[in-house]
Enzyme design. Sequence first.
Site, PDB file in Angstrom:
ATOM      1  N   THR A  46       0.829  -1.210   0.000  1.00  0.00           N
ATOM      2  CA  THR A  46       0.000   0.000   0.000  1.00  0.00           C
ATOM      3  C   THR A  46       0.858   1.253   0.000  1.00  0.00           C
ATOM      4  O   THR A  46       0.592   2.214  -0.731  1.00  0.00           O
ATOM      5  CB  THR A  46      -0.910   0.009   1.238  1.00  0.00           C
ATOM      6  N   TYR A 109     -13.266  -4.387   0.050  1.00  0.00           N
ATOM      7  CA  TYR A 109     -14.496  -3.993  -0.644  1.00  0.00           C
ATOM      8  C   TYR A 109     -15.565  -5.075  -0.670  1.00  0.00           C
ATOM      9  O   TYR A 109     -16.719  -4.814  -0.385  1.00  0.00           O
ATOM     10  CB  TYR A 109     -14.198  -3.505  -2.082  1.00  0.00           C
ATOM     11  N   TYR A 135      -2.151 -10.300   5.683  1.00  0.00           N
ATOM     12  CA  TYR A 135      -2.137  -8.901   6.092  1.00  0.00           C
ATOM     13  C   TYR A 135      -3.550  -8.511   6.531  1.00  0.00           C
ATOM     14  O   TYR A 135      -4.482  -8.530   5.733  1.00  0.00           O
ATOM     15  CB  TYR A 135      -1.650  -8.037   4.930  1.00  0.00           C
ATOM     16  N   ARG A 140      -8.598  -0.368   6.103  1.00  0.00           N
ATOM     17  CA  ARG A 140      -8.565  -0.248   4.646  1.00  0.00           C
ATOM     18  C   ARG A 140      -9.483  -1.255   3.956  1.00  0.00           C
ATOM     19  O   ARG A 140     -10.057  -0.961   2.913  1.00  0.00           O
ATOM     20  CB  ARG A 140      -7.134  -0.433   4.126  1.00  0.00           C
ATOM     21  N   LYS A 164       0.747  -9.923   9.267  1.00  0.00           N
ATOM     22  CA  LYS A 164       1.013  -8.504   9.511  1.00  0.00           C
ATOM     23  C   LYS A 164      -0.268  -7.952  10.113  1.00  0.00           C
ATOM     24  O   LYS A 164      -1.278  -7.784   9.423  1.00  0.00           O
ATOM     25  CB  LYS A 164       1.376  -7.774   8.210  1.00  0.00           C
ATOM     26  N   ILE A 206       6.507  -4.606  10.102  1.00  0.00           N
ATOM     27  CA  ILE A 206       6.649  -4.107   8.732  1.00  0.00           C
ATOM     28  C   ILE A 206       6.233  -2.655   8.807  1.00  0.00           C
ATOM     29  O   ILE A 206       5.064  -2.339   9.008  1.00  0.00           O
ATOM     30  CB  ILE A 206       5.804  -4.906   7.732  1.00  0.00           C
TER      31      ILE A 206
END
Length: 291
Positions: A46, A109, A135, A140, A164, A206
């Site tokens: 990202t 989404y 992740y 998000r 993550k 990260i």
Amino acid sequence: MQELIGTGVALITPFKADGSVDYPALDRLVDFQVDNGVDYLVIMGTTGENVTLTDEEKKSVIQAIKKRNDNRLPMVIGIASNDTRVVVEQIKNTDLSDYVAILSVSPAYNKPSQEGIYQHFKAIAEATDKPIIVYNVPSRTGTYVTVNTIVRLAHDFENIVGIKEADGDMIVAMKMVQYTPPGFLVISGDDAIALPMTLAGGAGVISVIGQAIAQDFSDMIRYALNGDVAEAYELHYKISPSIDMIFEQGNPPGVKALLHQMGICEPHVRLPLVAADEDLNERMKAFLESY
């Protein structure tokens, strides 16, 4: 997976004023990581604005990072989509020999159920022998990867080696550490709580800020992994004002502003993101001067 313990950095993609990729700046950025104690590089995430890169640009950026890194640091590649079939095909059609792992974000989404998330990562795990880092970033994606789901994935697939975890919830992170198998990597995806997560049994971070405040941030995580708590927190409180600032106007505009102040790259981003405003840039400059 010793290569993934410590500080990984989610690299930005530097741009010129005309919007094209700034490859000399990318070289400087990679060298800066190598020279300042970072443990591994994460590309096509990202922070790298990968959703605004064309396929050709992605290939060129990957090749440039690979060439400049020259095997000095381990690399992780981001491969993700909200279409499971697309992820599987990308994995099958990508030469993964240069990477120690794949980082794949939970689908955004679509808002799948937990069973849908499980089946998504099951399909990915069965498509490759390469280690996979799940992740989880619900701010998000719109959905959580719950503790139960990641524990299930960790037990069912040997090549799902870590998560993550970027929810920002320490209780969730500690439960992941507690209930996943020995050796499973719970990696912070939130710079602000990377230190306490590591001290609670996590495998490091990260990071976004780690590519700018590279030496001190990676030293902080190293101290934490070694149990040197006082030394780690001394660096944490020294660095923490910059963490607040770099996310104030979105990511990566904030960290690009900081890297610009350091002379590594220009602050340009691609729409719909916009560069950090003058006020934030001035505060970044003041932070660096006092730092």
